[in-house]
Design a protein around this motif. Sequence first.
Motif, short mmCIF file in Angstrom:
data_model
loop_
_atom_site.label_atom_id
_atom_site.label_comp_id
_atom_site.label_asym_id
_atom_site.label_seq_id
_atom_site.Cartn_x
_atom_site.Cartn_y
_atom_site.Cartn_z
N GLU A 151 -26.50 -7.39 -2.58
CA GLU A 151 -27.15 -5.90 -2.50
C GLU A 151 -26.02 -4.91 -3.21
OE1 GLU A 151 -26.00 -5.41 2.21
OE2 GLU A 151 -27.67 -4.47 1.37
N LEU A 185 -34.21 1.47 1.86
CA LEU A 185 -32.78 1.34 1.77
C LEU A 185 -31.91 1.56 2.90
CD1 LEU A 185 -32.12 3.15 -1.85
CD2 LEU A 185 -32.05 0.73 -1.47
N HIS A 186 -32.27 2.44 3.95
CA HIS A 186 -31.48 2.55 5.08
C HIS A 186 -32.03 1.81 6.33
CE1 HIS A 186 -29.91 6.05 3.12
NE2 HIS A 186 -31.05 6.25 2.80
N SER A 187 -32.88 0.66 6.25
CA SER A 187 -33.41 -0.07 7.09
C SER A 187 -32.19 -0.88 7.95
CB SER A 187 -34.43 -1.35 6.51
OG SER A 187 -34.89 -2.13 7.34
N GLU A 190 -31.42 -6.32 6.43
CA GLU A 190 -30.75 -6.68 5.10
C GLU A 190 -31.62 -7.02 3.96
OE1 GLU A 190 -26.85 -9.04 3.18
OE2 GLU A 190 -27.76 -9.84 5.30
N ARG A 193 -33.59 -4.16 2.64
CA ARG A 193 -32.55 -3.18 1.83
C ARG A 193 -32.30 -3.77 0.50
NH1 ARG A 193 -29.22 -3.48 6.38
NH2 ARG A 193 -27.63 -4.58 5.27
#
Length: 206
Positions: A151, A185-187, A190, A193
């Motif tokens: 990521e 993106l802020h989950s 992983e 994201r």
Amino acid sequence: MNLFHIQTAVHDIDRRSSFLADNFIGIAWPGTGDLEMHPPAAWKERLVSSYKLEGGELAASMETLHTFAEVMQDGDRVLIHDGHWIYIGDVGDYYYDDSCGIGEDLICHRRGVTWLGRVPLEEANDKVRELCHSSSTLAKFGHPVSQAQLEHMTIDAIEKSNDAPSVHVDGATVQSALDILKAALHSDKEDLRVRAAAAILQYTKA
């Protein structure tokens, strides 16, 4: 979520282009039949009777079938690579496709893949490069997926054919989709994201 690497050479033919274009990955031994319809004991019997496998080769083949059909799960990540790029995919469910027969040059054991993008091989960390250079047909990453650091890499969109038809989407719809991806993106998950980051990067490069 787990991370795997799969070899693209099947019966000495490089299937990378097919995997990428047709959105799947696959392995050999079509003569075993649908792995979900038969127990492992039947896989072994057919590997012996159809392919004359024995000893270490038989054990390795059984391990590959087990990993592909049972260990790998929908939502896992898979990597394939060539001399310059690592291609990152989101794995789907196992299926058996013998619609064209079960000849040795056919790939009947398959999983659908949504290709998220690619990263330069040289940008991958040592753990990911070690996974890609495994001699196993199908290898599982031996560390937490976070240590692959996928990521944090700049994921390039995979080039598609110029013959593909274009589809118009209005600006408001595009912005709504981007807002959803930004929120993802802020989950705390992983894999979500990673998917969101890859989708946003692909959009910016389009």
